[in-house]
Design a protein around this motif. Sequence first.
Motif, PDB file in Angstrom:
ATOM      1  N   LEU A  11      17.071   9.828 -21.677  1.00 55.53           N
ATOM      2  CA  LEU A  11      16.645   8.791 -22.604  1.00 55.53           C
ATOM      3  C   LEU A  11      16.161   9.453 -23.894  1.00 55.53           C
ATOM      4  O   LEU A  11      15.251  10.282 -23.874  1.00 55.53           O
ATOM      5  N   ASP A  12      16.792   9.081 -25.006  1.00 52.50           N
ATOM      6  CA  ASP A  12      16.423   9.602 -26.321  1.00 52.50           C
ATOM      7  C   ASP A  12      16.039   8.410 -27.202  1.00 52.50           C
ATOM      8  O   ASP A  12      16.896   7.658 -27.659  1.00 52.50           O
ATOM      9  N   SER A  13      14.744   8.232 -27.441  1.00 50.81           N
ATOM     10  CA  SER A  13      14.239   7.051 -28.143  1.00 50.81           C
ATOM     11  C   SER A  13      14.345   7.207 -29.656  1.00 50.81           C
ATOM     12  O   SER A  13      14.110   8.286 -30.201  1.00 50.81           O
TER      13      SER A  13
ATOM     14  N   ASN B 240      12.345   5.500 -31.633  1.00 52.13           N
ATOM     15  CA  ASN B 240      10.944   5.446 -32.045  1.00 52.13           C
ATOM     16  C   ASN B 240      10.764   4.816 -33.433  1.00 52.13           C
ATOM     17  O   ASN B 240      10.088   5.353 -34.311  1.00 52.13           O
TER      18      ASN B 240
ATOM     19  N   ASN C  72      10.902  11.461 -24.836  1.00 53.52           N
ATOM     20  CA  ASN C  72      12.242  11.496 -24.262  1.00 53.52           C
ATOM     21  C   ASN C  72      12.152  12.069 -22.852  1.00 53.52           C
ATOM     22  O   ASN C  72      11.262  12.878 -22.554  1.00 53.52           O
TER      23      ASN C  72
ATOM     24  N   GLN D  31       6.248   6.160 -19.408  1.00 53.62           N
ATOM     25  CA  GLN D  31       6.384   6.758 -20.736  1.00 53.62           C
ATOM     26  C   GLN D  31       4.997   6.973 -21.337  1.00 53.62           C
ATOM     27  O   GLN D  31       4.111   6.120 -21.208  1.00 53.62           O
TER      28      GLN D  31
ATOM     29  N   THR E  80      14.172  -5.647 -20.281  1.00 54.32           N
ATOM     30  CA  THR E  80      13.187  -4.621 -19.950  1.00 54.32           C
ATOM     31  C   THR E  80      11.838  -5.272 -19.684  1.00 54.32           C
ATOM     32  O   THR E  80      11.364  -6.097 -20.469  1.00 54.32           O
TER      33      THR E  80
ATOM     34  N   ARG F   3      12.694  -3.348 -27.592  1.00 55.43           N
ATOM     35  CA  ARG F   3      11.591  -3.378 -28.557  1.00 55.43           C
ATOM     36  C   ARG F   3      10.503  -4.305 -28.063  1.00 55.43           C
ATOM     37  O   ARG F   3      10.741  -5.192 -27.237  1.00 55.43           O
TER      38      ARG F   3
ATOM     39  N   LYS G 105      10.144  -0.156 -31.747  1.00 54.16           N
ATOM     40  CA  LYS G 105      11.531  -0.174 -31.312  1.00 54.16           C
ATOM     41  C   LYS G 105      11.879   1.142 -30.628  1.00 54.16           C
ATOM     42  O   LYS G 105      11.943   2.185 -31.281  1.00 54.16           O
ATOM     43  N   ALA G 106      12.079   1.091 -29.323  1.00 55.53           N
ATOM     44  CA  ALA G 106      12.539   2.286 -28.608  1.00 55.53           C
ATOM     45  C   ALA G 106      14.037   2.488 -28.857  1.00 55.53           C
ATOM     46  O   ALA G 106      14.489   3.585 -29.175  1.00 55.53           O
ATOM     47  N   ASP G 107      14.808   1.408 -28.687  1.00 54.32           N
ATOM     48  CA  ASP G 107      16.252   1.398 -28.949  1.00 54.32           C
ATOM     49  C   ASP G 107      16.921   2.707 -28.528  1.00 54.32           C
ATOM     50  O   ASP G 107      17.571   3.385 -29.338  1.00 54.32           O
ATOM     51  N   PRO G 108      16.776   3.111 -27.253  1.00 53.98           N
ATOM     52  CA  PRO G 108      17.209   4.458 -26.864  1.00 53.98           C
ATOM     53  C   PRO G 108      18.724   4.633 -26.793  1.00 53.98           C
ATOM     54  O   PRO G 108      19.479   3.687 -26.570  1.00 53.98           O
TER      55      PRO G 108
END
Length: 198
Positions: free
Chosen positions: A36-38, A40, A52, A80, A124, A170, A184-187
């Motif tokens: 997971l690469d956010s 942010n 991450n 997280q 989520t 988000r 907004k994580a929007d990974p």
Amino acid sequence: MKKHLIAAVLCVLLSDATFAQTVEGPWLVRARAVHLDSVNGDSTGLGLAINNKWMPELDISYFFSPKFAVELVLTVPQKQTLTSRGTAIGSFKHLPPTLTAQYHFDPLGSGAFKPYVGAGINYTRFSAVSLPPGVDIKRSSWGPALQVGVDIPLTRQLSLNFDLKKVYIRTDVSAGGANIGTFKADPMLFGVGLGWRF
């Protein structure tokens, strides 16, 4: 006449049996390790970010035809750490099941590799929220999900899978009961794993 009828029935039964042996089953189960690469993105002015991480993922696909399938992506709640300008201020868990509709290609017509694209929806649920007093986040998020990947057959039923998803997650952030912005994580989710078709 009876002999011809019996022969015709036998031909149909045998051809159906052969067809059933050559056609892949409609179910595909994959186990993946996912990073997971956010993004942010933060409009609160607090410089919020999450870490991450790698996490396990299980997905179940059903093929309505050789080219069209639906996939349900599942995992366990993920913890997280939430930071503000690099300083840890709390944590939460999120559970992000995702459902996508997929189109599968077979470019060589030989089953050597099978790329696919997908689009769908993510839900989520945030839980175990531990933040400074008076600070809170909205507990749920709905958003679109986009997907691209490839299955590389290793045996008749087993395949190696590479998968990339963009998921829009988000949540609204509040302080003292007043909304102060959106996080907004929007990974981007990169996964690698094995699939079993049956």
